[in-house]
Design a protein around this motif. Structure first.
Motif, PDB file in Angstrom:
ATOM      1  N   UNK A 123       0.838  -1.203   0.000  1.00  0.00           N
ATOM      2  CA  UNK A 123       0.000   0.000   0.000  1.00  0.00           C
ATOM      3  C   UNK A 123       0.875   1.256   0.000  1.00  0.00           C
ATOM      4  N   UNK A 124       1.926   1.232   0.793  1.00  0.00           N
ATOM      5  CA  UNK A 124       2.843   2.378   0.854  1.00  0.00           C
ATOM      6  C   UNK A 124       3.472   2.623  -0.522  1.00  0.00           C
ATOM      7  N   UNK A 139       2.722   7.844   4.273  1.00  0.00           N
ATOM      8  CA  UNK A 139       2.590   7.547   5.705  1.00  0.00           C
ATOM      9  C   UNK A 139       1.126   7.425   6.111  1.00  0.00           C
ATOM     10  N   UNK A 140       0.309   8.317   5.596  1.00  0.00           N
ATOM     11  CA  UNK A 140      -1.109   8.284   5.938  1.00  0.00           C
ATOM     12  C   UNK A 140      -1.788   7.044   5.349  1.00  0.00           C
ATOM     13  N   UNK A 197      -0.290   4.195   4.660  1.00  0.00           N
ATOM     14  CA  UNK A 197       0.197   3.056   5.440  1.00  0.00           C
ATOM     15  C   UNK A 197      -0.577   2.941   6.758  1.00  0.00           C
ATOM     16  N   UNK A 198      -0.879   4.059   7.387  1.00  0.00           N
ATOM     17  CA  UNK A 198      -1.649   4.040   8.636  1.00  0.00           C
ATOM     18  C   UNK A 198      -3.075   3.544   8.393  1.00  0.00           C
ATOM     19  N   UNK A 199      -3.681   3.981   7.300  1.00  0.00           N
ATOM     20  CA  UNK A 199      -5.026   3.502   6.951  1.00  0.00           C
ATOM     21  C   UNK A 199      -4.989   1.999   6.711  1.00  0.00           C
ATOM     22  N   UNK A 200      -3.992   1.537   5.977  1.00  0.00           N
ATOM     23  CA  UNK A 200      -3.899   0.102   5.695  1.00  0.00           C
ATOM     24  C   UNK A 200      -3.606  -0.704   6.950  1.00  0.00           C
ATOM     25  N   UNK A 201      -2.817  -0.152   7.861  1.00  0.00           N
ATOM     26  CA  UNK A 201      -2.588  -0.840   9.134  1.00  0.00           C
ATOM     27  C   UNK A 201      -3.925  -1.058   9.847  1.00  0.00           C
ATOM     28  N   UNK A 202      -4.737  -0.032   9.885  1.00  0.00           N
ATOM     29  CA  UNK A 202      -6.060  -0.137  10.530  1.00  0.00           C
ATOM     30  C   UNK A 202      -6.967  -1.106   9.776  1.00  0.00           C
ATOM     31  N   UNK A 203      -6.917  -1.060   8.445  1.00  0.00           N
ATOM     32  CA  UNK A 203      -7.710  -1.976   7.627  1.00  0.00           C
ATOM     33  C   UNK A 203      -7.308  -3.423   7.892  1.00  0.00           C
TER      34      UNK A 203
END
Length: 105
Positions: free
Chosen positions: A65-66, A77-78, A80-86
């Motif tokens: 995703x990044x 970065x944003x 990657x953070x969204x995908x971490x949550x997903x």
């Protein structure tokens, strides 16, 4: 009244922008429903609950995703953070689906 989605570079009004955003959100939701369907499949296929969380796979998905964000010129970065949550939401969903499957057996 349904408006046709306008390419972002062709938007002339905020109505065009909002219609485009709404259409993209609708498409994203359909894709998320499909993605979570794969979590149902994984819960059905995996032999045991400990196989649900796979940190190496999680890191790979976030890295993908990044990289796609960088290639698309959007904030990596944003994204990657969204995908971490997903991915975390997907894991939680899959754990619930796995537990439901085991309980039904």
């Amino acid at each position: 009244m349904t408006r046709e989605r306008v390419n972002p570079t062709d938007c002339m009004t905020m109505t065009d922008v909002r219609a485009g955003v709404d259409a993209v959100d609708h498409a994203l939701m359909a894709l998320l429903v499909e993605r979570f369907g794969y979590m149902d499949a994984a819960a059905r296929i995996k032999p045991d609950r400990s196989a649900v969380r796979d940190e190496a796979r999680k890191a790979q998905v976030i890295a993908n995703a990044r990289a796609a964000a960088v290639a698309g010129g959007i904030p990596a970065d944003e994204i990657a953070a969204i995908w971490d949550r997903l991915v975390e939401a997907s894991i939680a969903y899959e754990l619930d689906a796995f537990d439901a499957r085991v309980a039904a057996e």
